[in-house]
Design a protein around this motif. Sequence first.
Motif, mmCIF file in Angstrom:
data_model
loop_
_atom_site.group_PDB
_atom_site.id
_atom_site.type_symbol
_atom_site.label_atom_id
_atom_site.label_comp_id
_atom_site.label_asym_id
_atom_site.label_seq_id
_atom_site.Cartn_x
_atom_site.Cartn_y
_atom_site.Cartn_z
ATOM 1 N N TYR A 1 23.239 7.083 -60.486
ATOM 2 C CA TYR A 1 24.436 6.658 -59.756
ATOM 3 C C TYR A 1 24.374 5.157 -59.496
ATOM 4 C CZ TYR A 1 28.541 8.087 -56.940
ATOM 5 O OH TYR A 1 29.819 8.287 -56.468
ATOM 6 N N HIS A 2 23.235 4.695 -59.018
ATOM 7 C CA HIS A 2 23.118 3.261 -58.717
ATOM 8 C C HIS A 2 23.250 2.435 -60.003
ATOM 9 C CE1 HIS A 2 21.984 -0.520 -56.970
ATOM 10 N NE2 HIS A 2 20.978 -0.632 -57.812
ATOM 11 N N ALA A 3 22.589 2.895 -61.070
ATOM 12 C CA ALA A 3 22.645 2.164 -62.336
ATOM 13 C C ALA A 3 24.097 2.083 -62.844
ATOM 14 C CB ALA A 3 21.761 2.853 -63.370
ATOM 15 N N LEU A 4 24.857 3.168 -62.687
ATOM 16 C CA LEU A 4 26.255 3.172 -63.138
ATOM 17 C C LEU A 4 27.117 2.230 -62.299
ATOM 18 C CD1 LEU A 4 26.583 7.005 -63.837
ATOM 19 C CD2 LEU A 4 26.885 5.194 -65.557
ATOM 20 N N ILE A 5 26.806 2.165 -61.014
ATOM 21 C CA ILE A 5 27.536 1.234 -60.126
ATOM 22 C C ILE A 5 27.337 -0.204 -60.616
ATOM 23 C CG2 ILE A 5 27.413 0.181 -57.807
ATOM 24 C CD1 ILE A 5 27.050 3.069 -56.707
ATOM 25 N N VAL A 6 26.091 -0.539 -60.959
ATOM 26 C CA VAL A 6 25.795 -1.890 -61.435
ATOM 27 C C VAL A 6 26.552 -2.165 -62.735
ATOM 28 C CG1 VAL A 6 23.946 -3.414 -62.295
ATOM 29 C CG2 VAL A 6 23.551 -1.975 -60.277
ATOM 30 N N ARG A 7 26.570 -1.182 -63.612
ATOM 31 C CA ARG A 7 27.280 -1.338 -64.899
ATOM 32 C C ARG A 7 28.777 -1.551 -64.666
ATOM 33 N NH1 ARG A 7 26.419 0.925 -70.272
ATOM 34 N NH2 ARG A 7 28.039 -0.066 -71.527
ATOM 35 N N LEU A 8 29.348 -0.720 -63.769
ATOM 36 C CA LEU A 8 30.788 -0.842 -63.491
ATOM 37 C C LEU A 8 31.112 -2.217 -62.910
ATOM 38 C CD1 LEU A 8 33.463 1.043 -63.393
ATOM 39 C CD2 LEU A 8 33.098 0.902 -60.942
ATOM 40 N N ALA A 9 30.241 -2.678 -62.005
ATOM 41 C CA ALA A 9 30.483 -3.977 -61.362
ATOM 42 C C ALA A 9 30.412 -5.110 -62.380
ATOM 43 C CB ALA A 9 29.452 -4.210 -60.256
ATOM 44 N N LYS A 10 29.530 -4.977 -63.351
ATOM 45 C CA LYS A 10 29.393 -6.051 -64.335
ATOM 46 C C LYS A 10 30.524 -6.031 -65.352
ATOM 47 C CE LYS A 10 24.558 -6.995 -63.877
ATOM 48 N NZ LYS A 10 23.205 -6.787 -64.322
ATOM 49 N N GLU A 11 30.997 -4.828 -65.705
ATOM 50 C CA GLU A 11 32.024 -4.757 -66.746
ATOM 51 C C GLU A 11 33.457 -4.780 -66.217
ATOM 52 O OE1 GLU A 11 31.518 -2.127 -69.981
ATOM 53 O OE2 GLU A 11 29.383 -2.609 -70.149
ATOM 54 N N HIS A 12 33.656 -4.194 -65.036
ATOM 55 C CA HIS A 12 35.035 -4.114 -64.532
ATOM 56 C C HIS A 12 35.214 -4.656 -63.117
ATOM 57 C CE1 HIS A 12 36.858 -1.968 -67.880
ATOM 58 N NE2 HIS A 12 35.733 -1.279 -67.963
ATOM 59 N N CYS A 13 34.395 -4.151 -62.201
ATOM 60 C CA CYS A 13 34.647 -4.517 -60.798
ATOM 61 C C CYS A 13 33.916 -5.816 -60.466
ATOM 62 C CB CYS A 13 34.242 -3.372 -59.864
ATOM 63 S SG CYS A 13 35.304 -3.304 -58.407
ATOM 64 N N VAL B 1 16.574 12.712 -57.074
ATOM 65 C CA VAL B 1 16.111 11.404 -57.562
ATOM 66 C C VAL B 1 16.881 10.963 -58.806
ATOM 67 C CG1 VAL B 1 14.124 10.200 -58.597
ATOM 68 C CG2 VAL B 1 13.813 11.618 -56.583
ATOM 69 N N ARG B 2 17.075 11.883 -59.749
ATOM 70 C CA ARG B 2 17.757 11.510 -61.001
ATOM 71 C C ARG B 2 19.210 11.122 -60.758
ATOM 72 N NH1 ARG B 2 16.487 15.799 -65.549
ATOM 73 N NH2 ARG B 2 17.879 14.440 -66.699
ATOM 74 N N LEU B 3 19.854 11.868 -59.864
ATOM 75 C CA LEU B 3 21.249 11.552 -59.541
ATOM 76 C C LEU B 3 21.343 10.178 -58.866
ATOM 77 C CD1 LEU B 3 24.283 12.408 -59.113
ATOM 78 C CD2 LEU B 3 23.550 13.455 -56.974
ATOM 79 N N TYR B 4 20.478 9.914 -57.871
ATOM 80 C CA TYR B 4 20.507 8.623 -57.153
ATOM 81 C C TYR B 4 20.201 7.479 -58.115
ATOM 82 C CZ TYR B 4 20.304 11.117 -52.624
ATOM 83 O OH TYR B 4 20.552 11.910 -51.534
ATOM 84 N N ASN B 5 19.234 7.715 -58.997
ATOM 85 C CA ASN B 5 18.834 6.710 -59.984
ATOM 86 C C ASN B 5 20.030 6.338 -60.878
ATOM 87 O OD1 ASN B 5 17.981 5.703 -62.544
ATOM 88 N ND2 ASN B 5 15.906 6.476 -62.228
ATOM 89 N N SER C 1 32.974 13.142 -58.173
ATOM 90 C CA SER C 1 34.020 12.846 -59.145
ATOM 91 C C SER C 1 33.877 11.400 -59.650
ATOM 92 C CB SER C 1 35.377 13.090 -58.476
ATOM 93 O OG SER C 1 36.375 12.421 -59.137
ATOM 94 N N ILE C 2 33.603 10.466 -58.737
ATOM 95 C CA ILE C 2 33.408 9.056 -59.129
ATOM 96 C C ILE C 2 32.221 8.968 -60.093
ATOM 97 C CG2 ILE C 2 32.664 6.790 -58.243
ATOM 98 C CD1 ILE C 2 34.283 7.463 -55.662
ATOM 99 N N TYR C 3 31.165 9.683 -59.736
ATOM 100 C CA TYR C 3 29.954 9.673 -60.576
ATOM 101 C C TYR C 3 30.277 10.185 -61.990
ATOM 102 C CZ TYR C 3 25.406 10.958 -62.411
ATOM 103 O OH TYR C 3 24.304 11.073 -63.217
ATOM 104 N N ARG C 4 30.974 11.316 -62.041
ATOM 105 C CA ARG C 4 31.268 11.913 -63.351
ATOM 106 C C ARG C 4 32.133 10.986 -64.211
ATOM 107 N NH1 ARG C 4 31.543 16.767 -60.394
ATOM 108 N NH2 ARG C 4 33.775 16.487 -60.121
ATOM 109 N N LYS C 5 33.092 10.336 -63.547
ATOM 110 C CA LYS C 5 33.964 9.426 -64.310
ATOM 111 C C LYS C 5 33.154 8.268 -64.890
ATOM 112 C CE LYS C 5 38.195 10.343 -61.737
ATOM 113 N NZ LYS C 5 39.057 9.890 -60.646
ATOM 114 N N MET C 6 32.250 7.713 -64.090
ATOM 115 C CA MET C 6 31.448 6.590 -64.590
ATOM 116 C C MET C 6 30.496 7.069 -65.681
ATOM 117 S SD MET C 6 30.557 4.159 -61.307
ATOM 118 C CE MET C 6 29.595 5.352 -60.398
ATOM 119 N N PHE C 7 29.898 8.247 -65.449
ATOM 120 C CA PHE C 7 28.909 8.752 -66.411
ATOM 121 C C PHE C 7 29.564 9.059 -67.757
ATOM 122 C CE2 PHE C 7 26.063 11.749 -68.435
ATOM 123 C CZ PHE C 7 24.818 11.153 -68.224
#
Length: 229
Positions: A189-201, A183-187, A11-17
């Motif tokens: 997911y990590h990229a979205l985490i970095v984006r979220l951290a830079k823009e919001h968290c 692999v695609r999901l892990y790839n 669910s977290i992944y889908r929201k970020m994506f």
Amino acid sequence: MHTVRPQEFYSIYRKMFSHFGPQGWWPGRTKTEIIIGAILTQNTNWQNVEKALANLRKAKLLNFKKLHRTDDVVIARHIRPAGYFNVKARRLKNFVRFFVEGMNSDWRALRSIPVEEAREKVLSVNGVGPETADSILLYAFDRPTFVVDAYTKRIFHRYGVIESEASYDQVRLLFMDRLTEDVRLYNEYHALIVRLAKEHCRARPVCAGCPLKDSCRTGLRNFFAGSNG
Ligand code: SF4
């Protein structure tokens, strides 16, 4: 570590994506560049890594066999913009030696063995820690291993999933136990985490507009406290 259902991770992944869209990682032109970038990016930002990569490209050194024949001092001079250049030149050379001598420059060598075994091998290179090893395996060798960084820990701690002192391996396994080995999901997911951290968290979170604000413990607390972040 708190009990979290696998569905929550999806669910977290889908929201970020749906909020940010696909991130198109990794920002390297070739697999060799990805590996060099993963080693150089420790303790610096990507712009500085880009400058170091550009110097290596100009010197025609974005090639493991050539780097293997090049003196550490010369490598250090080219990668100076990435900081800690003497240490990083040694680390880079250690990986190059491992790949050229230990793996016979064969890209298939790390693809044809179980991922945990491949990880042990990369981790045995002096100066390569878990985050660098997982980045190399995931982004250059397409192996399903989850990359954890300070952003991952920050977001998932604030979200209410992990303790602040959770170890790298605890967090990595938490994700890998709950997500399909993909692999695609892990790839992504990590990229979205970095984006979220830079823009919001960020260090000081900006919860307003964050795609996780309705389910994140900190986001909800800030909302009810009438605070933006
Ligand atoms: S809601 Fe706030 S604390 Fe939670 S992930 Fe988003 S920015 Fe971070």
